[in-house]
Design a protein around this motif. Structure first.
Motif, PDB file in Angstrom:
ATOM      1  N   MET A   1       0.850  -1.173   0.000  1.00 31.38           N
ATOM      2  CA  MET A   1       0.000   0.000   0.000  1.00 31.38           C
ATOM      3  C   MET A   1       0.894   1.234   0.000  1.00 31.38           C
ATOM      4  O   MET A   1       1.915   1.271   0.684  1.00 31.38           O
ATOM      5  N   ARG A   2       0.481   2.235  -0.781  1.00 33.14           N
ATOM      6  CA  ARG A   2       1.239   3.482  -0.870  1.00 33.14           C
ATOM      7  C   ARG A   2       0.308   4.650  -0.564  1.00 33.14           C
ATOM      8  O   ARG A   2      -0.830   4.674  -1.004  1.00 33.14           O
ATOM      9  N   ILE A   3       0.846   5.617   0.174  1.00 27.24           N
ATOM     10  CA  ILE A   3       0.105   6.824   0.509  1.00 27.24           C
ATOM     11  C   ILE A   3       0.868   7.996  -0.092  1.00 27.24           C
ATOM     12  O   ILE A   3       2.039   8.192   0.213  1.00 27.24           O
ATOM     13  N   TYR A   4       0.204   8.760  -0.959  1.00 28.22           N
ATOM     14  CA  TYR A   4       0.811   9.933  -1.581  1.00 28.22           C
ATOM     15  C   TYR A   4       0.253  11.179  -0.913  1.00 28.22           C
ATOM     16  O   TYR A   4      -0.961  11.338  -0.802  1.00 28.22           O
ATOM     17  N   GLY A   5       1.150  12.055  -0.463  1.00 24.01           N
ATOM     18  CA  GLY A   5       0.703  13.273   0.200  1.00 24.01           C
ATOM     19  C   GLY A   5       1.874  14.148   0.584  1.00 24.01           C
ATOM     20  O   GLY A   5       2.936  14.086  -0.042  1.00 24.01           O
ATOM     21  N   LEU A   6       1.671  14.960   1.600  1.00 27.24           N
ATOM     22  CA  LEU A   6       2.709  15.856   2.108  1.00 27.24           C
ATOM     23  C   LEU A   6       3.001  15.479   3.554  1.00 27.24           C
ATOM     24  O   LEU A   6       2.076  15.236   4.329  1.00 27.24           O
ATOM     25  N   LYS A   7       4.283  15.470   3.908  1.00 25.73           N
ATOM     26  CA  LYS A   7       4.641  15.044   5.265  1.00 25.73           C
ATOM     27  C   LYS A   7       4.105  15.996   6.331  1.00 25.73           C
ATOM     28  O   LYS A   7       3.894  15.595   7.466  1.00 25.73           O
ATOM     29  N   ALA A   8       3.842  17.245   5.979  1.00 22.96           N
ATOM     30  CA  ALA A   8       3.326  18.222   6.942  1.00 22.96           C
ATOM     31  C   ALA A   8       1.797  18.193   7.051  1.00 22.96           C
ATOM     32  O   ALA A   8       1.224  18.904   7.869  1.00 22.96           O
ATOM     33  N   CYS A   9       1.144  17.373   6.263  1.00 25.49           N
ATOM     34  CA  CYS A   9      -0.323  17.313   6.230  1.00 25.49           C
ATOM     35  C   CYS A   9      -0.839  16.425   7.365  1.00 25.49           C
ATOM     36  O   CYS A   9      -0.483  15.244   7.455  1.00 25.49           O
ATOM     37  N   PRO A  76       2.790  20.682  -6.408  1.00 27.48           N
ATOM     38  CA  PRO A  76       2.331  19.418  -5.825  1.00 27.48           C
ATOM     39  C   PRO A  76       1.364  19.604  -4.648  1.00 27.48           C
ATOM     40  O   PRO A  76       0.532  18.740  -4.395  1.00 27.48           O
ATOM     41  N   ALA A  77       1.451  20.736  -3.965  1.00 27.53           N
ATOM     42  CA  ALA A  77       0.558  20.983  -2.826  1.00 27.53           C
ATOM     43  C   ALA A  77      -0.893  21.179  -3.261  1.00 27.53           C
ATOM     44  O   ALA A  77      -1.792  21.160  -2.419  1.00 27.53           O
ATOM     45  N   LEU A  78      -1.141  21.338  -4.551  1.00 23.91           N
ATOM     46  CA  LEU A  78      -2.516  21.471  -5.052  1.00 23.91           C
ATOM     47  C   LEU A  78      -3.277  20.150  -5.031  1.00 23.91           C
ATOM     48  O   LEU A  78      -4.490  20.137  -5.145  1.00 23.91           O
ATOM     49  N   MET A  79      -2.548  19.050  -4.902  1.00 23.38           N
ATOM     50  CA  MET A  79      -3.200  17.748  -4.917  1.00 23.38           C
ATOM     51  C   MET A  79      -3.996  17.546  -3.636  1.00 23.38           C
ATOM     52  O   MET A  79      -3.487  17.754  -2.540  1.00 23.38           O
ATOM     53  N   LYS A  80      -5.256  17.184  -3.787  1.00 22.80           N
ATOM     54  CA  LYS A  80      -6.051  16.830  -2.619  1.00 22.80           C
ATOM     55  C   LYS A  80      -5.448  15.538  -2.071  1.00 22.80           C
ATOM     56  O   LYS A  80      -5.026  14.670  -2.828  1.00 22.80           O
ATOM     57  N   ARG A  81      -5.389  15.422  -0.768  1.00 23.85           N
ATOM     58  CA  ARG A  81      -4.645  14.310  -0.205  1.00 23.85           C
ATOM     59  C   ARG A  81      -5.320  13.749   1.036  1.00 23.85           C
ATOM     60  O   ARG A  81      -6.152  14.424   1.611  1.00 23.85           O
ATOM     61  N   PRO A  82      -4.888  12.563   1.362  1.00 19.93           N
ATOM     62  CA  PRO A  82      -3.929  11.711   0.669  1.00 19.93           C
ATOM     63  C   PRO A  82      -4.585  10.952  -0.493  1.00 19.93           C
ATOM     64  O   PRO A  82      -5.800  10.772  -0.523  1.00 19.93           O
ATOM     65  N   VAL A  83      -3.747  10.527  -1.416  1.00 18.86           N
ATOM     66  CA  VAL A  83      -4.158   9.558  -2.424  1.00 18.86           C
ATOM     67  C   VAL A  83      -3.557   8.240  -1.955  1.00 18.86           C
ATOM     68  O   VAL A  83      -2.353   8.153  -1.720  1.00 18.86           O
ATOM     69  N   ILE A  84      -4.405   7.254  -1.786  1.00 17.84           N
ATOM     70  CA  ILE A  84      -3.966   5.967  -1.266  1.00 17.84           C
ATOM     71  C   ILE A  84      -4.169   4.901  -2.333  1.00 17.84           C
ATOM     72  O   ILE A  84      -5.262   4.773  -2.882  1.00 17.84           O
ATOM     73  N   GLU A  85      -3.093   4.171  -2.604  1.00  8.45           N
ATOM     74  CA  GLU A  85      -3.167   3.041  -3.530  1.00  8.45           C
ATOM     75  C   GLU A  85      -3.102   1.777  -2.691  1.00  8.45           C
ATOM     76  O   GLU A  85      -2.093   1.525  -2.024  1.00  8.45           O
ATOM     77  N   ASP A  86      -4.182   1.006  -2.698  1.00 10.75           N
ATOM     78  CA  ASP A  86      -4.190  -0.203  -1.877  1.00 10.75           C
ATOM     79  C   ASP A  86      -3.410  -1.321  -2.569  1.00 10.75           C
ATOM     80  O   ASP A  86      -2.883  -1.144  -3.672  1.00 10.75           O
TER      81      ASP A  86
END
Length: 105
Positions: A1-9, A76-86
């Motif tokens: 599983m991968r989580i795409y986002g920002l570490k400060a979020c 990249p901060a414009l991306m709504k997050r997180p995006v999770i790939e199961d």
């Protein structure tokens, strides 16, 4: 599983904490490739772009009219997050109760 986002979020941190063993990808530190952005846009369309963000509000009208993929490459901060790939490759957007239920959290 991968989580795409920002570490400060905060929302991304909650997802990482709840999904033990998931690999976190900070999209600022490791920018997404255009193919990944295109895949995310195919799955979520305009919902992938966070139009309520500070970054969005700072864009000019001309910039807001650009293609979403181009904006996400540049900001990249414009991306709504997180995006999770199961583990099955299914993409999920956000950390709502529905997403948590789908991921068995």
């Amino acid at each position: 599983m991968r989580i795409y986002g920002l570490k400060a979020c905060d929302t991304c941190r909650k997802a990482v904490k709840a999904l033990n063993g998931a690999v976190f990808v900070d999209v600022r530190a490791e920018p997404l490739e255009r193919a990944q952005i295109a895949r995310f846009l195919d799955a979520f369309a305009a919902a992938l772009v966070n139009t309520r963000s500070t970054t969005w509000r700072g864009l000019s009208q001309d910039e807001r009219a650009e293609a979403h993929a181009d904006l996400l490459v540049r900001y990249p901060a414009l991306m709504k997050r997180p995006v999770i790939e199961d583990d099955a490759g299914v993409l999920h957007l956000g950390w709502s109760k529905d997403v948590q239920a789908a991921l068995g959290v």
